[in-house]
Design a protein around this motif. Structure first.
Motif, short mmCIF file in Angstrom:
data_model
loop_
_atom_site.label_atom_id
_atom_site.label_comp_id
_atom_site.label_asym_id
_atom_site.label_seq_id
_atom_site.Cartn_x
_atom_site.Cartn_y
_atom_site.Cartn_z
N ASN A 1 49.45 79.89 38.18
CA ASN A 1 50.17 81.02 37.63
C ASN A 1 50.57 80.77 36.17
N LYS A 2 50.99 79.54 35.88
CA LYS A 2 51.34 79.20 34.49
C LYS A 2 50.11 79.27 33.59
N LEU A 3 48.97 78.79 34.08
CA LEU A 3 47.75 78.84 33.29
C LEU A 3 47.31 80.28 33.03
N VAL A 4 47.40 81.13 34.04
CA VAL A 4 47.04 82.53 33.88
C VAL A 4 47.99 83.21 32.89
N SER A 5 49.26 82.89 32.99
CA SER A 5 50.24 83.45 32.06
C SER A 5 49.95 83.01 30.63
N ALA A 6 49.63 81.75 30.45
CA ALA A 6 49.30 81.24 29.12
C ALA A 6 48.04 81.91 28.59
N TYR A 7 47.06 82.11 29.45
CA TYR A 7 45.83 82.79 29.05
C TYR A 7 46.13 84.21 28.59
N HIS A 8 46.96 84.93 29.34
CA HIS A 8 47.32 86.29 28.95
C HIS A 8 48.08 86.31 27.63
N ASP A 9 48.96 85.33 27.42
CA ASP A 9 49.68 85.25 26.15
C ASP A 9 48.73 85.04 24.99
N VAL A 10 47.75 84.18 25.17
CA VAL A 10 46.77 83.93 24.10
C VAL A 10 45.93 85.17 23.85
N MET A 11 45.52 85.86 24.91
CA MET A 11 44.69 87.04 24.75
C MET A 11 45.46 88.19 24.10
N ASN A 12 46.77 88.23 24.24
CA ASN A 12 47.57 89.31 23.67
C ASN A 12 48.04 89.02 22.25
N MET A 13 47.71 87.86 21.72
CA MET A 13 48.11 87.51 20.36
C MET A 13 47.38 88.38 19.34
N GLN A 14 48.09 88.77 18.31
CA GLN A 14 47.47 89.51 17.21
C GLN A 14 46.79 88.53 16.26
N VAL A 15 45.58 88.86 15.87
CA VAL A 15 44.83 87.98 14.99
C VAL A 15 44.86 88.51 13.59
#
Length: 107
Positions: A93-107
């Motif tokens: 769950n922590k890994l999935v949450s971290a993945y979602h946080d990275v995917m939602n970052m503005q570039v």
């Protein structure tokens, strides 16, 4: 009762959780040729699987009427397998949450 395998599994899961938690100081202090995250995660999953298979085997032996199988040892083994599985689910769950946080970052 053997606890060395469980202690080893818990230390691997804690190391995985520390890496997933983003503890930068520990990650930067590791040498460049340090442990591979994918390998640590695979080892953790394998250990959880082994614990569950061992518990299921003990339960099957007890259900079959094996005289060497004690009810309390079977229940303890099943609970350890359950706890290790729940801990692995939390790491996932922590890994999935971290993945979602990275995917939602503005570039």
């Amino acid at each position: 009762m053997e606890t060395q395998g469980i202690d080893q599994m818990l230390s691997v899961l804690r190391a995985t959780a520390a890496q997933a938690g983003g503890r930068v100081a520990e990650a930067q202090s590791a040498p460049a040729g340090g442990a591979d995250f994918a390998q640590i995660l695979k080892n953790s999953i394998d250990q959880v699987n082994q614990t569950q298979q061992q518990a299921e085997g003990m339960a099957a032996n007890f259900a079959a009427g094996d005289g060497n199988a004690n009810l309390h040892e079977v229940m303890i083994s099943l609970q350890k397998a359950n706890i290790s599985f729940q801990e692995m689910v939390q790491v996932r769950n922590k890994l999935v949450s971290a993945y979602h946080d990275v995917m939602n970052m503005q570039v």
